[in-house]
Design a protein around this motif. Structure first.
Motif, PDB file in Angstrom:
ATOM      1  N   ARG A   1      35.594  35.427  27.591  1.00 12.07           N
ATOM      2  CA  ARG A   1      34.625  36.348  28.190  1.00 12.07           C
ATOM      3  C   ARG A   1      33.540  35.582  28.944  1.00 12.07           C
ATOM      4  O   ARG A   1      33.157  35.955  30.062  1.00 12.07           O
ATOM      5  CB  ARG A   1      34.000  37.226  27.100  1.00 12.07           C
ATOM      6  N   GLN A   2      33.051  34.496  28.352  1.00 10.49           N
ATOM      7  CA  GLN A   2      32.010  33.692  28.996  1.00 10.49           C
ATOM      8  C   GLN A   2      32.516  33.088  30.302  1.00 10.49           C
ATOM      9  O   GLN A   2      31.818  33.114  31.327  1.00 10.49           O
ATOM     10  CB  GLN A   2      31.548  32.585  28.040  1.00 10.49           C
ATOM     11  N   ILE A   3      33.710  32.542  30.255  1.00 11.31           N
ATOM     12  CA  ILE A   3      34.287  31.926  31.449  1.00 11.31           C
ATOM     13  C   ILE A   3      34.598  32.981  32.506  1.00 11.31           C
ATOM     14  O   ILE A   3      34.405  32.764  33.708  1.00 11.31           O
ATOM     15  CB  ILE A   3      35.543  31.111  31.086  1.00 11.31           C
ATOM     16  N   GLU A   4      35.069  34.144  32.054  1.00 11.44           N
ATOM     17  CA  GLU A   4      35.350  35.230  33.011  1.00 11.44           C
ATOM     18  C   GLU A   4      34.085  35.616  33.763  1.00 11.44           C
ATOM     19  O   GLU A   4      34.088  35.742  34.995  1.00 11.44           O
ATOM     20  CB  GLU A   4      35.920  36.450  32.295  1.00 11.44           C
ATOM     21  N   ILE A   5      32.986  35.809  33.037  1.00  8.82           N
ATOM     22  CA  ILE A   5      31.729  36.229  33.659  1.00  8.82           C
ATOM     23  C   ILE A   5      31.252  35.175  34.664  1.00  8.82           C
ATOM     24  O   ILE A   5      30.884  35.496  35.799  1.00  8.82           O
ATOM     25  CB  ILE A   5      30.654  36.475  32.584  1.00  8.82           C
ATOM     26  N   LYS A   6      31.284  33.906  34.249  1.00  9.16           N
ATOM     27  CA  LYS A   6      30.793  32.840  35.118  1.00  9.16           C
ATOM     28  C   LYS A   6      31.678  32.631  36.336  1.00  9.16           C
ATOM     29  O   LYS A   6      31.195  32.609  37.476  1.00  9.16           O
ATOM     30  CB  LYS A   6      30.679  31.539  34.331  1.00  9.16           C
ATOM     31  N   THR A   7      32.970  32.489  36.101  1.00 14.71           N
ATOM     32  CA  THR A   7      33.864  32.135  37.204  1.00 14.71           C
ATOM     33  C   THR A   7      34.152  33.310  38.131  1.00 14.71           C
ATOM     34  O   THR A   7      34.324  33.123  39.329  1.00 14.71           O
ATOM     35  CB  THR A   7      35.195  31.559  36.671  1.00 14.71           C
ATOM     36  N   ARG A   8      34.179  34.525  37.590  1.00 19.45           N
ATOM     37  CA  ARG A   8      34.380  35.678  38.471  1.00 19.45           C
ATOM     38  C   ARG A   8      33.170  35.853  39.378  1.00 19.45           C
ATOM     39  O   ARG A   8      33.310  36.206  40.559  1.00 19.45           O
ATOM     40  CB  ARG A   8      34.620  36.951  37.653  1.00 19.45           C
TER      41      ARG A   8
END
Length: 289
Positions: A12-19
């Motif tokens: 979830r953290q990576i999704e938010i940042k990278t998206r």
């Protein structure tokens, strides 16, 4: 259960940042840097001054007794493959990130950028053999599955064989694709495979390294472990000749890699773990555009 919860949290953290990065920064750059597989027929219209006579549609021209030309547009949909190095050497970092963390985030950014452009995305995890192949697909569900694998995948081996990954790409993906190989490139003798792969596909090399790998500090006797073989060795870092010899080895290795990329016609960028990979990717995208 705790490990699963932790992985989902990191997804979830990576999704938010990278998206967010792909939405706000990379969308236009990615689109212009990576063209479609070719040109597809769009329509026929009357000939205009300056049109390429090679595009004249002679059948329509004969029917209407007036020159008409075929109009083509870029075929935008791509297949994007990520070749992810999961060897033991990625588990190294002396700043606030390991190499594997940078590899994961860059892969996620590229995956979201691809899906925004309606491209298919697939992954090849490799060590000294092919660890896992995820066939290219579209969709957010597919992207999140890829990110979960990027975070939680545990390879069987710790060695590196880049040639094997490139050969697998060449054989597994029939149509031309854009392939990002994300690795620290701690390997030799992959130039021939790189040339062959880049002849069939559009290969881009993203090399991740840690600044401590470029030289040895003077900290006396230290016990070092080879992350891929597991072998230990003692080194006297207080010896100036030892430090200079390592620095020279790194310089020659850098030159060897650049020669390999240049001779193979592969665009590449080096990304240190202590710097923001965003600037490096944008620089690469602009260079290609």
């Amino acid at each position: 259960m705790t490990e699963t919860t932790d992985i989902l949290k990191r997804v979830r953290q990576i999704e938010i940042k990278t998206r967010g990065l792909s939405n706000n920064i990379f969308a236009g750059e990615y689109h212009s840097a990576f063209k479609g597989r070719g040109m597809m027929f769009s329509e026929v219209r009357e000939y205009q001054y300056g049109d390429d006579i090679r595009n004249i549609d002679w059948n329509v021209t004969a029917r209407f007794h007036h020159p008409y030309v075929k109009v083509f547009e870029e075929e935008r949909e791509l297949t994007v493959m990520l070749l992810i190095d999961v060897s033991g050497s990625r588990e190294f970092g002396t700043t606030w990130r390991f190499k594997k963390n940078v590899i994961t985030e860059m892969a996620a950014v590229l995956a979201f950028s691809a899906i925004q452009n309606n491209d298919k995305i697939g992954v090849i995890f490799f060590s000294d053999h092919i660890e896992k192949f995820i066939p290219p697909k579209k969709g957010r569900k597919h992207i999140l599955y890829i990110i979960r694998e990027l975070i939680g995948f545990k390879p069987e081996s710790r060695g590196t064989n880049i040639s094997e990954a490139l050969r697998y790409l060449t054989n597994a993906i029939r149509k031309r694709c854009t392939a990002f190989i994300i690795s620290d490139f701690m390997d030799d003798n992959f130039e021939d495979s790189l040339k062959i792969a880049n002849h069939k596909h559009d290969v881009v090399a993203l090399r991740v390294y840690d600044p401590r790998e470029t030289e040895i500090p003077n900290i006396g006797f230290v016990k070092l472990k080879d992350a891929e073989t597991g072998n230990y060795t003692w080194i006297n870092t207080a010896n100036k000749k030892t430090r200079e010899a390592y620095k020279e080895w790194w310089r020659k290795n850098e030159q060897r890699l650049q020669n390999a990329f240049s001779k193979s016609g592969v665009d590449n960028v080096a990304v240190p773990t202590n710097e923001d990979y965003v600037k490096a990717l944008i620089s690469l995208f602009k260079k290609r555009a």
